[in-house]
Design a protein around this motif. Structure first.
Motif, PDB file in Angstrom:
ATOM      1  N   TYR A  11       0.833  -1.203   0.000  1.00 19.73           N
ATOM      2  CA  TYR A  11       0.000   0.000   0.000  1.00 19.73           C
ATOM      3  C   TYR A  11       0.862   1.244   0.000  1.00 19.73           C
ATOM      4  O   TYR A  11       1.842   1.333   0.730  1.00 19.73           O
ATOM      5  N   HIS A  71      -2.212   7.757   6.247  1.00 21.87           N
ATOM      6  CA  HIS A  71      -2.223   6.300   6.289  1.00 21.87           C
ATOM      7  C   HIS A  71      -3.416   5.825   7.112  1.00 21.87           C
ATOM      8  O   HIS A  71      -3.633   6.293   8.223  1.00 21.87           O
ATOM      9  N   SER A  72      -4.197   4.905   6.582  1.00 19.64           N
ATOM     10  CA  SER A  72      -5.394   4.438   7.255  1.00 19.64           C
ATOM     11  C   SER A  72      -5.402   2.914   7.300  1.00 19.64           C
ATOM     12  O   SER A  72      -5.410   2.254   6.257  1.00 19.64           O
ATOM     13  N   GLU A  73      -5.392   2.380   8.505  1.00 25.54           N
ATOM     14  CA  GLU A  73      -5.423   0.926   8.683  1.00 25.54           C
ATOM     15  C   GLU A  73      -6.761   0.354   8.220  1.00 25.54           C
ATOM     16  O   GLU A  73      -6.816  -0.734   7.637  1.00 25.54           O
ATOM     17  N   SER A  74      -7.849   1.075   8.483  1.00 20.10           N
ATOM     18  CA  SER A  74      -9.171   0.585   8.080  1.00 20.10           C
ATOM     19  C   SER A  74      -9.304   0.540   6.555  1.00 20.10           C
ATOM     20  O   SER A  74      -9.920  -0.378   6.016  1.00 20.10           O
ATOM     21  N   GLU A 115      -6.781   0.028   4.479  1.00 24.02           N
ATOM     22  CA  GLU A 115      -5.982  -1.135   4.078  1.00 24.02           C
ATOM     23  C   GLU A 115      -6.770  -2.427   4.272  1.00 24.02           C
ATOM     24  O   GLU A 115      -6.773  -3.297   3.403  1.00 24.02           O
ATOM     25  N   ASN A 116      -7.424  -2.559   5.428  1.00 24.17           N
ATOM     26  CA  ASN A 116      -8.204  -3.769   5.707  1.00 24.17           C
ATOM     27  C   ASN A 116      -9.361  -3.926   4.725  1.00 24.17           C
ATOM     28  O   ASN A 116      -9.647  -5.036   4.261  1.00 24.17           O
ATOM     29  N   TYR A 117     -10.027  -2.830   4.420  1.00 24.45           N
ATOM     30  CA  TYR A 117     -11.151  -2.864   3.482  1.00 24.45           C
ATOM     31  C   TYR A 117     -10.681  -3.297   2.091  1.00 24.45           C
ATOM     32  O   TYR A 117     -11.296  -4.143   1.442  1.00 24.45           O
TER      33      TYR A 117
END
Length: 116
Positions: free
Chosen positions: A5, A12-15, A17-19
């Motif tokens: 990513y 930067h967004s972890e959510s 990335e997960n989505y």
């Protein structure tokens, strides 16, 4: 599928990335072999850009989507790349069946017309 990513002009967004990983795992089942890819998120003025590129042994796939909502753009890009995967997998599965080629279908139509 392994994804890398990259964020440009965007936090930067972890959510996010997960989505994206969840969407790509759904689409990844159409891959013929395991692949790796990169996802590029960027923002230009009020529009988000999502670019997904996947490299496999068979082929290189790339999809770009723009939208005012980043999650909508991810959905759109995943849908585009899914179509590419389906088309390629169909070509690999049917590559030796002459009735599925353009000429084979034309011959079938001609036979039907003669029979009628």
């Amino acid at each position: 599928m392994k994804l890398n990513y990259t964020f440009k002009h965007l936090d930067h967004s972890e959510s996010l990335e997960n989505y994206t990983a969840e969407k790509m795992s759904e689409v990844g089942r159409f891959l013929l072999k395991e692949g790796y890819g990169s996802v590029y998120f960027s923002k230009q003025k009020n529009e988000f850009c999502v670019e997904i590129s996947v490299n496999t042994r068979e082929k290189y796939f790339k999809a770009t989507a723009y939208g005012t909502d980043v999650y909508g753009a991810v959905d759109s890009a995943a849908e585009k790349i899914e179509k590419q995967f389906l088309k390629t997998s169909k070509q690999y599965k049917n590559h030796k069946k002459p009735e599925l080629t353009k000429e084979g279908r034309l011959e079938q139509v001609m036979r039907w017309k003669k029979a009628a």
